[in-house]
Design a protein around this motif. Structure first.
Motif, PDB file in Angstrom:
ATOM      1  N   LYS A 178     -53.083   5.299 -23.550  1.00  0.00           N
ATOM      2  CA  LYS A 178     -54.052   6.023 -22.739  1.00  0.00           C
ATOM      3  C   LYS A 178     -55.126   5.067 -22.093  1.00  0.00           C
ATOM      4  O   LYS A 178     -54.850   3.844 -22.078  1.00  0.00           O
ATOM      5  CB  LYS A 178     -54.956   6.889 -23.836  1.00  0.00           C
ATOM      6  CG  LYS A 178     -54.007   8.087 -24.542  1.00  0.00           C
ATOM      7  CD  LYS A 178     -54.944   8.668 -25.540  1.00  0.00           C
ATOM      8  CE  LYS A 178     -54.282   9.734 -26.209  1.00  0.00           C
ATOM      9  NZ  LYS A 178     -54.944  10.309 -27.586  1.00  0.00           N
ATOM     10  N   SER A 179     -56.099   5.424 -21.524  1.00  0.00           N
ATOM     11  CA  SER A 179     -56.988   4.749 -20.744  1.00  0.00           C
ATOM     12  C   SER A 179     -58.472   4.987 -21.282  1.00  0.00           C
ATOM     13  O   SER A 179     -58.592   5.784 -21.749  1.00  0.00           O
ATOM     14  CB  SER A 179     -56.838   4.923 -19.221  1.00  0.00           C
ATOM     15  OG  SER A 179     -57.400   6.165 -18.936  1.00  0.00           O
ATOM     16  N   GLY A 180     -59.237   4.159 -20.938  1.00  0.00           N
ATOM     17  CA  GLY A 180     -60.807   3.984 -21.310  1.00  0.00           C
ATOM     18  C   GLY A 180     -61.319   3.531 -20.092  1.00  0.00           C
ATOM     19  O   GLY A 180     -60.616   2.903 -19.326  1.00  0.00           O
ATOM     20  N   VAL A 181     -62.671   3.565 -20.124  1.00  0.00           N
ATOM     21  CA  VAL A 181     -63.527   2.897 -19.074  1.00  0.00           C
ATOM     22  C   VAL A 181     -64.488   1.861 -19.528  1.00  0.00           C
ATOM     23  O   VAL A 181     -65.305   2.117 -20.700  1.00  0.00           O
ATOM     24  CB  VAL A 181     -64.448   3.799 -18.245  1.00  0.00           C
ATOM     25  CG1 VAL A 181     -65.142   3.285 -17.216  1.00  0.00           C
ATOM     26  CG2 VAL A 181     -63.559   4.878 -17.786  1.00  0.00           C
ATOM     27  N   LEU A 182     -64.217   0.387 -19.336  1.00  0.00           N
ATOM     28  CA  LEU A 182     -65.193  -0.377 -19.681  1.00  0.00           C
ATOM     29  C   LEU A 182     -66.335  -0.621 -18.818  1.00  0.00           C
ATOM     30  O   LEU A 182     -66.324  -0.981 -17.696  1.00  0.00           O
ATOM     31  CB  LEU A 182     -64.588  -1.697 -19.764  1.00  0.00           C
ATOM     32  CG  LEU A 182     -65.100  -2.926 -20.585  1.00  0.00           C
ATOM     33  CD1 LEU A 182     -66.256  -3.522 -20.094  1.00  0.00           C
ATOM     34  CD2 LEU A 182     -65.057  -2.543 -22.079  1.00  0.00           C
TER      35      LEU A 182
END
Ligand SMILES: Nc1nc2c(ncn2[C@H]2C[C@H](O)[C@@H](COP(=O)(O)OP(=O)(O)OP(=O)(O)O)O2)c(=O)[nH]1
Length: 212
Positions: free
Chosen positions: A110-114
């Motif tokens: 999956k992806s996240g936002v840093l």
């Protein structure tokens, strides 16, 4: 006539990664750790929280300097804070290996936002400029064994979001959308923009042997 003071950065951070980002970009920052207790702050959105924490760190160091005899000169104080926004949560450093393991099981594939908050204060005038930079991070579909070995390295315990883009977990980050230095903890393009708001060219901060 104002005396011209060459600008220099005081980094209000204990982060070796932030210091190295500046050094690799030709900027030797002095380190003054803020000591801000990050648990003491709450905000509803990760991008708000990291902005508030960056501001607190920079002002904590700026206020400390104001109580010394040290001339403000061209001093700039920079505070940063990084958080990973993932499935509605703001993830800082994992509290223990177990949390790091479960976070990776949730993040894989999956992806996240840093988000990294930045606050730059010109000590002589007290003017502060701020910006939060965000980079989407796409995590590889790692196996439980890969997660277990990575957690056992100890690295994830010291970093926001339990991963590094430039460290042991770099093979486990498939791609990013946005500024890579922001993921590591300090966005150099953002710093360039903040310095621009203070009418300072980032090259003015380069160590002397790099200047034309
Ligand atoms: N090398 C590296 N470090 C990372 C990466 N992602 C996050 N980090 C580190 C940078 C910071 O040291 C830490 C983020 O935590 P904080 O923003 O709270 O900073 P930290 O507590 O380390 O120091 P500070 O509060 O600024 O004194 O995680 C990465 O991709 N690579």
């Amino acid at each position: 006539m104002y005396a011209h003071h060459a600008p220099s950065i005081i980094l209000a951070s204990a982060s070796p990664a932030r210091r190295k980002l500046l050094s690799d970009a030709g900027i030797d920052a002095e380190i003054l750790v803020s000591g801000v207790d990050e648990e003491s702050v709450n905000a509803n959105r990760p991008e708000t929280l990291c902005g508030v924490l960056a501001r607190m760190k920079a002002h904590a160091v700026a206020d400390r300097l104001k109580h010394t005899e040290r001339p403000a000169g061209g001093l700039l104080v920079l505070g940063c804070d990084s958080l990973l926004a993932f499935e509605g949560q703001a993830l800082g450093k994992p509290k223990d290996p177990d949390e790091a393991f479960h976070r990776w099981q949730a993040m894989r594939g999956k992806s996240g936002v840093l988000h990294t908050g930045h606050c730059l204060i010109k000590l002589a005038t007290g003017k502060a400029v701020e910006r939060v930079a965000s980079t989407v991070v796409h995590f590889a579909d790692v196996s439980d064994d890969e997660i277990e070995t990575y957690v056992a390295s100890g690295e994830p315990l010291h970093v926001a979001g339990s991963f590094t883009l430039d460290g042991l977990s770099s093979p486990y980050v498939d791609r990013i959308e946005g500024d890579p230095s922001n993921v590591i903890g300090l966005s150099l393009p953002t710093l360039r923009g903040l310095l621009g708001e203070l009418d300072i060219a980032i090259s003015a901060l380069w160590r002397t042997n790099l200047k034309a």
